[in-house]
Design an enzyme around this catalytic site. Sequence first.
Site, PDB file in Angstrom:
ATOM      1  N   ASN A 185     -12.360 -14.968 -15.328  1.00 41.60           N
ATOM      2  CA  ASN A 185     -12.408 -16.488 -14.214  1.00 41.60           C
ATOM      3  C   ASN A 185     -13.267 -17.865 -14.953  1.00 41.60           C
ATOM      4  O   ASN A 185     -14.595 -17.795 -14.513  1.00 41.60           O
ATOM      5  CB  ASN A 185     -11.886 -16.350 -13.386  1.00 41.60           C
ATOM      6  CG  ASN A 185     -11.559 -17.145 -12.100  1.00 41.60           C
ATOM      7  OD1 ASN A 185      -9.943 -17.262 -12.616  1.00 41.60           O
ATOM      8  ND2 ASN A 185     -12.085 -17.509 -11.513  1.00 41.60           N
ATOM      9  N   ILE A 186     -12.406 -18.835 -14.697  1.00 35.98           N
ATOM     10  CA  ILE A 186     -12.700 -19.889 -15.358  1.00 35.98           C
ATOM     11  C   ILE A 186     -13.476 -21.116 -13.617  1.00 35.98           C
ATOM     12  O   ILE A 186     -12.385 -20.665 -13.169  1.00 35.98           O
ATOM     13  CB  ILE A 186     -12.241 -20.998 -16.015  1.00 35.98           C
ATOM     14  CG1 ILE A 186     -11.521 -20.312 -17.379  1.00 35.98           C
ATOM     15  CG2 ILE A 186     -12.615 -22.329 -16.050  1.00 35.98           C
ATOM     16  CD1 ILE A 186     -10.182 -21.402 -18.066  1.00 35.98           C
ATOM     17  N   VAL A 189       3.687 -14.796  -8.330  1.00 32.54           N
ATOM     18  CA  VAL A 189       5.211 -14.598  -8.380  1.00 32.54           C
ATOM     19  C   VAL A 189       5.920 -15.211  -9.234  1.00 32.54           C
ATOM     20  O   VAL A 189       7.505 -15.268  -8.762  1.00 32.54           O
ATOM     21  CB  VAL A 189       5.446 -15.127  -6.230  1.00 32.54           C
ATOM     22  CG1 VAL A 189       4.479 -14.634  -5.811  1.00 32.54           C
ATOM     23  CG2 VAL A 189       4.618 -16.138  -6.756  1.00 32.54           C
ATOM     24  N   ASP A 190       5.798 -15.145 -10.187  1.00 32.97           N
ATOM     25  CA  ASP A 190       6.213 -15.736 -11.423  1.00 32.97           C
ATOM     26  C   ASP A 190       6.820 -15.048 -12.109  1.00 32.97           C
ATOM     27  O   ASP A 190       7.828 -15.284 -13.514  1.00 32.97           O
ATOM     28  CB  ASP A 190       5.354 -16.445 -11.666  1.00 32.97           C
ATOM     29  CG  ASP A 190       4.013 -15.595 -12.971  1.00 32.97           C
ATOM     30  OD1 ASP A 190       3.875 -14.926 -12.857  1.00 32.97           O
ATOM     31  OD2 ASP A 190       2.661 -16.027 -13.184  1.00 32.97           O
ATOM     32  N   SER A 197     -10.013 -15.685  -8.281  1.00 36.18           N
ATOM     33  CA  SER A 197     -10.673 -16.164  -7.838  1.00 36.18           C
ATOM     34  C   SER A 197     -11.195 -15.014  -6.528  1.00 36.18           C
ATOM     35  O   SER A 197     -12.177 -15.240  -5.840  1.00 36.18           O
ATOM     36  CB  SER A 197     -10.938 -18.024  -7.139  1.00 36.18           C
ATOM     37  OG  SER A 197     -10.304 -17.988  -6.394  1.00 36.18           O
ATOM     38  N   HIS A 227       2.707  -9.239  -3.900  1.00 37.96           N
ATOM     39  CA  HIS A 227       3.091 -10.685  -3.500  1.00 37.96           C
ATOM     40  C   HIS A 227       4.605 -10.607  -3.729  1.00 37.96           C
ATOM     41  O   HIS A 227       4.923 -11.915  -2.900  1.00 37.96           O
ATOM     42  CB  HIS A 227       2.031 -12.061  -3.838  1.00 37.96           C
ATOM     43  CG  HIS A 227       0.757 -11.419  -2.788  1.00 37.96           C
ATOM     44  ND1 HIS A 227      -0.168 -12.541  -3.759  1.00 37.96           N
ATOM     45  CD2 HIS A 227       0.434 -10.612  -2.160  1.00 37.96           C
ATOM     46  CE1 HIS A 227      -1.464 -12.261  -2.944  1.00 37.96           C
ATOM     47  NE2 HIS A 227      -1.522 -11.423  -2.474  1.00 37.96           N
TER      48      HIS A 227
END
Length: 292
Positions: free
Chosen positions: A266-267, A125-126, A242, A141
């Site tokens: 992905n980490i 949402v940034d 994730s 979102h």
Amino acid sequence: RSVSRASPNLTFVPACLPPDPVEVEELQHFVSNSKRLFVMTGAGISTESGIPDYRSEGVGLYARTDRRPVQHAEFVRSASARQRYWARNFVGWPQFSSHQPNKAHLVLRDWEKLGKLHWLVTQNVDALHTKAGSQRMTELHGCTHRVFCLACGDQILRSELQEHFEALNPSWKAEAFGVAPDGDVFLTDEQVRNFQVPACRKCGGILKPDVTFFGDTVSQEKVRFVHQRLAESDSMLVAGSSMQVYSGYRFALAAREKKLPIAVLNIGPTRLDHFASLKLNSRCGELLPLIV
């Protein structure tokens, strides 16, 4: 492109090894074979821009604090919950809104320009994908940079609301203690007690960020739209997520059902690891720029 030369902020990025040359080659092969790539991003793509996520081991919000994000029902029901949310958000907004895209955002923007990326869905949402210039995109979102009225639907920019907050609270001050993934900060109940929250300028209703809070659901119209874009795609890449939240995970399940190849960058572990065609454990901003 000056942003792409800036050093990444690794404060909220879990430790990981540099990209393995074999993994780089595998992802290159995956992307080269894709003609209409469907990309889904999560908080892990924005951590290198200095925005923490919730779940990363050791550095995510859940690992560092006992703080939990606001629940939709509580926000709607409780004036004090709204006061607390907006006071924290008011303090955190100048820093949160100043974050800039990193290399990963810019690479995805470039893939879109080249016609490689068919559609991008972000769970964030940034607004960093928008700042990077992505256009073929759905903010699953919502976005904290927009605010709307729960009663009449009137929309205003979050930056405009900041000015209303300042006018209503000319002498109110609070020192921030750490920033959260959704842009608010840690304040005590004592600090927020006298904070004044404006109502909708048109009808006097409740103002809420144009984001899906925890406990709320994504609109069926938006879900259908994203499924349509996925149906037009020939492969799926998940970057920095994730996929623990079902609102995003459902599209991976749909991709699996369509037998689309799925790559995950992905980490740490994800819900897709057992059925993904490819799993890469690297930083998005370090691996994606290596793909041509």
